[in-house]
Structure formats: C-alpha cells, structure tokens
Design an enzyme around this catalytic site. Sequence first.
Site, PDB file in Angstrom:
ATOM      1  N   TRP A  17      -9.465 -19.815  17.163  1.00  0.00           N
ATOM      2  CA  TRP A  17      -9.321 -20.218  18.580  1.00  0.00           C
ATOM      3  C   TRP A  17      -8.009 -20.962  18.701  1.00  0.00           C
ATOM      4  CZ3 TRP A  17     -12.816 -17.898  21.460  1.00  0.00           C
ATOM      5  CH2 TRP A  17     -14.054 -17.566  20.890  1.00  0.00           C
ATOM      6  N   THR A  18      -7.348 -20.815  19.866  1.00  0.00           N
ATOM      7  CA  THR A  18      -5.964 -21.297  19.897  1.00  0.00           C
ATOM      8  C   THR A  18      -5.684 -22.397  20.935  1.00  0.00           C
ATOM      9  OG1 THR A  18      -5.366 -19.457  21.367  1.00  0.00           O
ATOM     10  CG2 THR A  18      -5.039 -19.126  18.991  1.00  0.00           C
ATOM     11  N   GLU A  19      -6.709 -23.184  21.289  1.00  0.00           N
ATOM     12  CA  GLU A  19      -6.417 -24.304  22.190  1.00  0.00           C
ATOM     13  C   GLU A  19      -5.272 -25.157  21.638  1.00  0.00           C
ATOM     14  OE1 GLU A  19      -9.456 -23.407  21.217  1.00  0.00           O
ATOM     15  OE2 GLU A  19     -10.969 -23.827  22.744  1.00  0.00           O
ATOM     16  N   ASP A  39     -21.086 -16.738  25.475  1.00  0.00           N
ATOM     17  CA  ASP A  39     -21.263 -18.093  24.945  1.00  0.00           C
ATOM     18  C   ASP A  39     -21.006 -19.146  26.019  1.00  0.00           C
ATOM     19  OD1 ASP A  39     -18.585 -17.126  24.886  1.00  0.00           O
ATOM     20  OD2 ASP A  39     -17.993 -18.911  23.769  1.00  0.00           O
ATOM     21  N   GLU A  40     -21.570 -20.305  25.791  1.00  0.00           N
ATOM     22  CA  GLU A  40     -21.247 -21.525  26.533  1.00  0.00           C
ATOM     23  C   GLU A  40     -21.194 -21.314  28.045  1.00  0.00           C
ATOM     24  OE1 GLU A  40     -18.683 -23.932  23.232  1.00  0.00           O
ATOM     25  OE2 GLU A  40     -17.574 -22.407  24.338  1.00  0.00           O
ATOM     26  N   TRP A  59     -22.475 -17.911  15.775  1.00  0.00           N
ATOM     27  CA  TRP A  59     -21.405 -18.908  15.590  1.00  0.00           C
ATOM     28  C   TRP A  59     -21.921 -20.330  15.523  1.00  0.00           C
ATOM     29  CZ3 TRP A  59     -19.568 -22.749  19.040  1.00  0.00           C
ATOM     30  CH2 TRP A  59     -20.145 -22.751  20.321  1.00  0.00           C
ATOM     31  N   ARG A  87      -6.121 -18.729  25.210  1.00  0.00           N
ATOM     32  CA  ARG A  87      -5.721 -20.143  25.287  1.00  0.00           C
ATOM     33  C   ARG A  87      -4.223 -20.272  25.090  1.00  0.00           C
ATOM     34  NH1 ARG A  87     -11.015 -20.441  23.597  1.00  0.00           N
ATOM     35  NH2 ARG A  87     -12.257 -21.419  25.257  1.00  0.00           N
ATOM     36  N   PHE A 122     -11.274 -21.241  11.856  1.00  0.00           N
ATOM     37  CA  PHE A 122      -9.994 -21.667  11.270  1.00  0.00           C
ATOM     38  C   PHE A 122      -9.167 -22.544  12.219  1.00  0.00           C
ATOM     39  CE2 PHE A 122      -9.911 -17.769   8.167  1.00  0.00           C
ATOM     40  CZ  PHE A 122     -10.947 -18.346   7.446  1.00  0.00           C
ATOM     41  N   ASP A 123      -9.799 -22.957  13.331  1.00  0.00           N
ATOM     42  CA  ASP A 123      -9.108 -23.955  14.170  1.00  0.00           C
ATOM     43  C   ASP A 123      -9.446 -25.368  13.713  1.00  0.00           C
ATOM     44  OD1 ASP A 123     -11.770 -23.652  15.000  1.00  0.00           O
ATOM     45  OD2 ASP A 123     -11.317 -23.890  17.137  1.00  0.00           O
ATOM     46  N   ASP A 141     -10.434 -15.581  29.016  1.00  0.00           N
ATOM     47  CA  ASP A 141     -11.120 -16.875  28.968  1.00  0.00           C
ATOM     48  C   ASP A 141     -10.700 -17.677  30.194  1.00  0.00           C
ATOM     49  OD1 ASP A 141     -12.488 -19.263  27.926  1.00  0.00           O
ATOM     50  OD2 ASP A 141     -12.478 -18.181  26.027  1.00  0.00           O
ATOM     51  N   HIS A 188     -16.876 -18.829  30.694  1.00  0.00           N
ATOM     52  CA  HIS A 188     -15.479 -18.671  30.232  1.00  0.00           C
ATOM     53  C   HIS A 188     -14.723 -17.664  31.093  1.00  0.00           C
ATOM     54  CE1 HIS A 188     -15.462 -21.358  26.795  1.00  0.00           C
ATOM     55  NE2 HIS A 188     -16.607 -20.845  26.352  1.00  0.00           N
TER      56      HIS A 188
HETATM   57  C1  ACM Z   1     -17.492 -20.047  20.568  1.00  0.00           C
HETATM   58  O1  ACM Z   1     -16.919 -20.683  19.693  1.00  0.00           O
HETATM   59  N1  ACM Z   1     -17.680 -20.587  21.761  1.00  0.00           N
HETATM   60  C2  ACM Z   1     -17.978 -18.697  20.349  1.00  0.00           C
END
Ligand code: ACM
Length: 517
Positions: A457-459, A314-315, A381, A149, A407-408, A178, A252
């Site tokens: 995560w760094t969005e 995921d997702e 998660w 990200r 931690f985001d 991603d 992703h």
């Molecule tokens: C995740 O936070 N989608 C693994």
Amino acid sequence: MDDRIIPKPLLAQPSGGRFTVSSNTVIFVDDRSYESAQHLVEMLAPALGVKLHILSSAPELNYIALKIDPLFRGLGDEGYLLQITPSCVDLVAQTRGGLFWGLQTLRQLLPTRIFSRSQVGGVAWDIPCGTIEDRPRFRWRGMMLDCSRHFMPIEFIYQWIELLAIHKMNVFHWHLTDDQGWRIEIKKYPKLTNIGGWRKETLIGHALSKTKQTCDGKPHGGFYTQDQIRSVVKYAAARSINVVPEIEMPGHSQAAIAAYPHLGNIGEPIEVWTSWGVNANILNVEESTIQFYQDVLTEVMELFPSQFIHVGGDEAIKDQWKASPRAQARMAELGLRDEHELQSWFIRRMDKFLTSHGRTLVGWDEILEGGLAPGAVVMSWRGEEGGIAAATSGHDVVMAPQQRVYFDRYQSENNEKEPLAIGGFTPIEPVYQYEPVPAELDGKFAAHVQGAQAQLWTEYVPDPAHALYMTYPRACAFAEVVWSGRQGRDFPEFLPRLKLHLQRLKLLGANYRPLDS
Ligand code: ACM
C-alpha cells in the site's frame, strides 16, 4: 548449485564440471519454444554484449536446448527440468510458463554479473553442471501494488513486473481505484479519471499524527490509458504473470463519487480525498449504481483476460447506509436484515455478473460478513480467520495477512532509522518463516489455499524508489514462501543466498533496503 538460486528449487543435483556460454553458443528450439528463446536472447544480451543465435536444427555441442513437451513427466503446469552438461544445456517443460521459470533459474546459475545492464568483459560465463527439477508449491504467488494512493509511472509498472518474474511470482494484483485516485481509463465514464484521477493536494506526515495536520498544496494524480494497460497485460503474460485488476466497491470509492456524485449517498459534491485511512463515503445501492459498476467491469474484463477480477469489499463503513432513508428502504425491499447483508447483496450482484461472463470474483475478507457470494475467492488480510472460514465453507482463498505480508510496515524496530511508514514491524525473517496454510486447515480444506500474496500500500510510499525499498528484499523471502517447499526452510541458509541475490538487484538498478549487518 542451488546455493545461488532464489526461490530455492525443489531438487538440485550437481554433477561436477561446467558449461560455458560464449558468443558461439546457440539456442536450439522446437516450434513451441521460439518465443522463449527470444526471451533468453534478450535476457543475456546486455551483459554478454552479443545476441545468441536461435537454430531449429541441433548442433553437435555448445547449445542451450529449449523444449516444450505437453506430455512431459509430471512437473505440472509451471515446472521444468534443467540438465546441464559440459557440452549442452537442456531445459524442458510442459508449458511456456514452466520454460520461462526454468530460464530464470538458468540466469541465476550464471555469474552474478549476467544481470548487468551493460556489457561485462573478462568474465567466464560458466554454469555448474547438474540437474534441477523444480515446480512451485502454490499456484497463486502474488504481489499487490497500490497505484491509487500514489500514482506510479508506467515505466515503473514494467520494472515491477520484471522483478516479479525474476522471483517466479505469477500474479500482479493491481490496485487501481481508491478514495485518493481512480487510475484506470473507463471510456464510458471519462470523469472517473479526468476528475477522480486527481487530488488537489496530499497530507504531509502520518494521518494518525497528533500534531496539526497540513497538506502539501501540490496536485497529485494520473491514470493508465486503456492502451497502456493492454501493453502491461501483454508484457506480463509474456513473463507468465497474470494481472488481476482491483476495482474497489462499495467502500474506498471516494474518488469515483467525487467524479460522479450520483454514486454517493449524501447528495453533495465531495472531493478526491487528500488524507489517508478509512472514511464514511460509500456507494449507494441504487440499481443505476450497480449498472454503473457493471459497465466499469465490462471494460475491465475487455482489458484483463484474468480469470480473477478483484472488487475490493474491505473497510466499507456503513454509517451512510444507516442514515440514508433510500438505503434503508432498499434493505426492506430486498428483505435484508442489516447493512452487512446489504454489502453482501452488492457483492453478490457483482459475483453474478462476473460469473455470467466466465470470470471469478475476488474480494477482501470483509465480503464474508453478510454471507459470502457463491463463486467468490477470499483474500484474507485481517489475519488468517477470514481465510480459514472461507476455506472451510468450500471457497478458494489467498492468504495475505497484514502482520506477515504487508510491506508498507516498518522494516526496523527503530523507526527513526526508516522512512515514514504506516506502522507495525515486519522484518524479513517473519516474512521468510510465514506459512500460508493455517494449522487449523487440513486435507480438503487446506487444498482451498491457492497461495499467498504480499501487499504494498502506498499512502506513505510516494515514488518507485521508495516502493522498491519497501518491497525488496522482503519480496525475495516471500518468493520462497510461495514457490519453495515447506521442508528445509532455514533462514540462516537463506541469508547468504540473499546476499548474493542483492548484487543482482543492484546490477539491475533496483532499489532495496540493505540488510541489517
Ligand atoms: C486492506 O488492507 N484494507 C485490504
């Protein structure tokens, strides 16, 4: 003496008196411990202003002895015994890894200014005498960093690893691909980084904001070359840290599809994504796509000696599979009932491939949904349920529940005081109180919990200083969750240790969020 140490050691018995490190102190080594001794020399040199000498014959006194004894009494792979008397320091472990963790403890027993990056005068470098016997509670003590990200400069990756080492964390999960960027050079498919490594611009503000959304007009990107990755892996290994790469599939994957449109379902070119969230683009299920990703994994395995290779999972939104006659035909051909089973088929292909190369697949808990691949390790998660289900079916799990160890999320209830974050609220205390073994699991099932992992995560985290602000001091609390025993976990007792520890981070030039006063 353990009132100075994070994470808290198993047993600490002070005995009175002190050992003083001076420029005359020597490091006494055996054949196995020379590399560790060099590490100690480099660790102490900036603040001491001298490099201590390493000797292989024992002096009378004023020495630090480092010994690796594979037969050493039951402290396990990563344990160590540290004995300090006024005349010498003895550190013994079964492995180089155990010795390395012992050195981290020794460093923390010295006056805080030993963490200074330049010479410090006028300090007596005293260490309190006594004995510390220590070993970790869990074997997977992980931290994930998302470099897709926002691309993080290579120098920061080294700092990140250095900080993990100080906290005795031993897994660096490197999220390398991603929708918003592909960050690992793959020789066979150069467009993954030439095209997939760059997005034309980035969303301003929050993706869920109700106000009109705009982008910044600035191209963003970058990638790590294979040479850089080899150096990172080596640097981490020298610090007892395993680097687990993550290559996301089948969701992703927009950056990969942007680079190679034949991996997608819609037959039209798409761009590397400029926004955040979850989108419909998913890999197709052609044999050529399986082959493509196995080619990628082949290069990944050459770069990363890690037993564990993470394939995301995921997702993965299944709408394009539902709409695609090709995907539907494939499902029929393979005798699969629904798209969840199709995803599981995809992941199983990767599991089989990795297993045939002696590796172990790791995936986020969605890989459970259409049936779990035989060798898979599950990273839980979406709460604890995935971890519980996987453990009770005999799979190893790593706990990573978003509410507790993402931690985001915000560090203050009053978001106005904080930089923009993804949402939620996870201050330091719930991190500290987190218990990785769910109450529902006991006995042999509990033993499947290999440990836990915190995620950044760094969005909404554009640069290294911000990444450290989000990570520390929550990671200090997390280090104690995964290293220290469950008994005696006491937040009021932790806080003064943490305050002292924050001085160390400051001396190291590592950013962190100040504690609420
Ligand atoms: C995740 O936070 N989608 C693994």
